[in-house]
Write an enzyme that holds these catalytic residues in place. Structure first.
Site, short mmCIF file in Angstrom:
data_model
loop_
_atom_site.label_atom_id
_atom_site.label_comp_id
_atom_site.label_asym_id
_atom_site.label_seq_id
_atom_site.Cartn_x
_atom_site.Cartn_y
_atom_site.Cartn_z
N HIS A 145 0.84 -1.20 0.00
CA HIS A 145 0.00 0.00 0.00
C HIS A 145 0.87 1.25 0.00
O HIS A 145 0.65 2.18 -0.79
CB HIS A 145 -0.90 -0.03 1.24
CG HIS A 145 -1.67 1.21 1.50
ND1 HIS A 145 -3.01 1.34 1.20
CD2 HIS A 145 -1.31 2.41 2.05
CE1 HIS A 145 -3.44 2.53 1.54
NE2 HIS A 145 -2.42 3.22 2.07
N GLU A 146 1.87 1.28 0.87
CA GLU A 146 2.74 2.46 0.96
C GLU A 146 3.62 2.61 -0.28
O GLU A 146 3.83 3.73 -0.76
CB GLU A 146 3.60 2.38 2.23
CG GLU A 146 2.82 2.29 3.53
CD GLU A 146 1.85 3.45 3.72
OE1 GLU A 146 2.07 4.53 3.12
OE2 GLU A 146 0.86 3.28 4.46
N HIS A 149 1.60 4.24 -2.90
CA HIS A 149 1.57 5.71 -2.77
C HIS A 149 2.76 6.33 -3.48
O HIS A 149 2.62 7.33 -4.20
CB HIS A 149 1.61 6.11 -1.28
CG HIS A 149 0.28 6.12 -0.61
ND1 HIS A 149 -0.84 6.72 -1.16
CD2 HIS A 149 -0.12 5.63 0.60
CE1 HIS A 149 -1.86 6.59 -0.32
NE2 HIS A 149 -1.46 5.92 0.74
N GLU A 224 -6.38 6.85 -1.52
CA GLU A 224 -6.26 5.69 -0.63
C GLU A 224 -6.80 4.43 -1.28
O GLU A 224 -6.25 3.34 -1.08
CB GLU A 224 -7.00 5.97 0.69
CG GLU A 224 -6.27 6.89 1.63
CD GLU A 224 -4.86 6.42 1.93
OE1 GLU A 224 -4.67 5.23 2.29
OE2 GLU A 224 -3.94 7.24 1.82
#
EC number: 3.4.24.-
Length: 294
Positions: A145-146, A149, A224
C-alpha cells in the site's frame, strides 16, 4: 518540543524563500492608493501558497524521521529487519520505482507511512506495534500500500493540490478583507488598508481554509483506494483485506501521528461530518472496495 521547533523552522524557511522569489520577480505590493492590484496579488499568493507546500514536500523525509523517531534500517540487525528490507525491495521492483529507505518507528499503534519528494528516493516506515500484531502477509500488503503511494506519485500530487488551494484561499481572503475594510471606511479619506482589512482577511482565511481542507481531504481519500489496490496487486488481496480488518479492531484508538503525517499513514477516517475532513475513507468502505475486486 521538537515538533514545535520543526514547525517554526519550516515557516521561517517559507517566508525567506518566498520573499527572495518575490524580490527576484520584482513583484511590488498588491495594495495601492487605487485599490488592489489583482495581478500582483495573484502572484504573491501563488508564490507563498506553492512555496509552503513545496518546502514541506522537500523536507518531508527529514521531518518524518525526526518527528516520528524513525529508525532507518541501513544494515539489518536481525531476521525481522532483513525480511522488511527484502520485502520492500521486492515490492519496489514490482512497482518500478527505486529502492526506498526502510524504517521502523516506536509506536504501539498499528500504522505505517510513506513520504519523500522523489519516487526513487522515498521513505517507507512501519510501526513497531504493527510488526508485533500483524502477520507477515498483512504487513507485506501494508508495505505494498505504501509503495503504491510512492509509485503513484501521491505525495507530489497532494502537494500540488495543497499549493493551488493555498493560493486561492489567500487570494480570495484578501479580496474579501479589502471589500470589508472599504465598506467600514467608506466615509474616510485616508488611503491604505485599516485594521478591518487584516481582521477580515484573517477571518476569511480561517473560513476558506476549512472549506479548502475538505477539498484536499477528498482528493486524499480517492488516492487511498488506489493505494489499497496497489497493496492487493503487489502483495495479496487477502492480506490487504486482513490488514484493514485488524485496523478496524483498533479503530477506537486515537491516531498517534503528527497532523502533517496522517495523510501519508495507513489508518485514519471518520463518520458523519468528521468524514469530510478525514484523509482516509472509512475502513469498512475500503474493505468493501477490495472485496468487490475480481
Amino acid at each position: 518540543m521538537m515538533r514545535i521547533a520543526l514547525f517554526l523552522l519550516t515557516n521561517l524557511a517559507v517566508v525567506l524563500v518566498a520573499g527572495i522569489v518575490l524580490n527576484l520577480l520584482g513583484v511590488k505590493s498588491y495594495l495601492s492608493q487605487s485599490g488592489i492590484q489583482y495581478g500582483s496579488l495573484l502572484v504573491f499568493c501563488f508564490i507563498f501558497g506553492m512555496t509552503g507546500a513545496i518546502i514541506s514536500l522537500l523536507i518531508s523525509k527529514w521531518m518524518a524521521k525526526r518527528s516520528m523517531g524513525v529508525y532507518v534500517i541501513e544494515q539489518p540487525r536481525n531476521a525481522e529487519e532483513k525480511w522488511l528490507v527484502d520485502t520492500v525491495a521486492e515490492l519496489a521492483h514490482k512497482a518500478g520505482i527505486g529502492m526506498p529507505e526502510v524504517g521502523v518507528f516506536p509506536s504501539d499503534q498499528s500504522n505505517a507511512f510513506a513520504t519523500g519528494w522523489n519516487k526513487n528516493n522515498a521513505l517507507v516506515a512501519v510501526s513497531a506495534g504493527m510488526l508485533r500484531r500483524f502477520n507477515k502477509e498483512e504487513v507485506k500488503a501494508v508495505l505494498g500500500h505504501e509503495v503504491g503511494h510512492v509509485a503513484n506519485g501521491d505525495m507530489i500530487t497532494l502537494t500540488l493540490i495543497q499549493g493551488v488551494v493555498n493560493t486561492f484561499v489567500m487570494f480570495f481572503a484578501r479580496i474579501i478583507g479589502y471589500a470589508v475594510d472599504s465598506f467600514l471606511r467608506r466615509d474616510e479619506e485616508s488611503s491604505g488598508p485599516g485594521f478591518g482589512f487584516y481582521i477580515a482577511t484573517f477571518v476569511a482565511e480561517m473560513i476558506l481554509g476549512i472549506l479548502a481542507s475538505m477539498i484536499v481531504a477528498w482528493f486524499s481519500r480517492r488516492r487511498e483506494y488506489r493505494a489499497d489496490h496497489a497493496g492487493a496487486t503487489l502483495a495479496s488481496r487477502f492480506g490487504m483485506i486482513g490488514a484493514l480488518q485488524r485496523l478496524m479492531a483498533e479503530q477506537g484508538q486515537p491516531v498517534q501521528m503528527p497532523a502533517e503525517m496522517t495523510a501519508f499513514g495507513i489508518r485514519n477516517g471518520g463518520n458523519s461530518i468528521a468524514h469530510l475532513f478525514a484523509t482516509h475513507p472509512p475502513l469498512e468502505e475500503r474493505i468493501r472496495a477490495l472485496q468487490s475486486q475480481q
